[in-house]
Scaffold this motif. Structure first.
Motif: not given
Length: 136
Positions: A34-39
């Motif tokens: 899972a990704g979010h805000a480039g992480m």
């Protein structure tokens, strides 16, 4: 009461390197990415044991951390003193040979410990200590 460990968290400082280690070296299956805000958060675990996972998370993703705390975490990870996990296997020597052949960063070869276990140790790409103990 029936309580078990469902997931433990370990930090990573590079999701691709973490994937190579946990998937290709340890042989864990990837259960989530899972990704979010480039992480990226990666969930991995041993094949055939869906009840137990490790979530590999960006080490400094917690918005409540101060800049000093983030620096401390990065420094501790670089030294290999921030996080660890203890895994188990039926044949420590065979597991050690396989992981070493796959390029794992060896910290300690299989050793009979004075506290009654036989174990070895590796570091993952983020510096986390991975101890592997033989089941008795």
């Amino acid at each position: 009461m029936d309580i078990s460990i469902h997931a433990s968290f370990l930090p990573h400082d590079g999701p691709e390197a973490a994937l190579v280690f946990y998937r290709d070296v340890l042989g864990f299956e990837v259960r989530g990415d899972a990704g979010h805000a480039g992480m990226r958060w990666l969930t991995v675990g041993p094949p055939g044991r869906p009840e137990t996972s490790i979530v590999l998370h960006p080490a400094i993703a917690d918005p409540g951390l101060t800049d000093d705390e983030r620096r401390t975490i990065v420094e501790m990870m670089a030294k290999g003193t921030f996080a660890m996990v203890l895994l188990a296997t039926d044949d420590i020597d065979a597991a050690f040979d396989l992981l070493a052949a796959r390029g794992a960063d060896v910290v300690q070869e299989p050793t009979d410990q004075p506290y009654g276990v036989r174990d070895c140790a590796f570091r993952d790409p983020a510096g986390n200590l991975i101890r592997l103990q033989e089941r008795s």
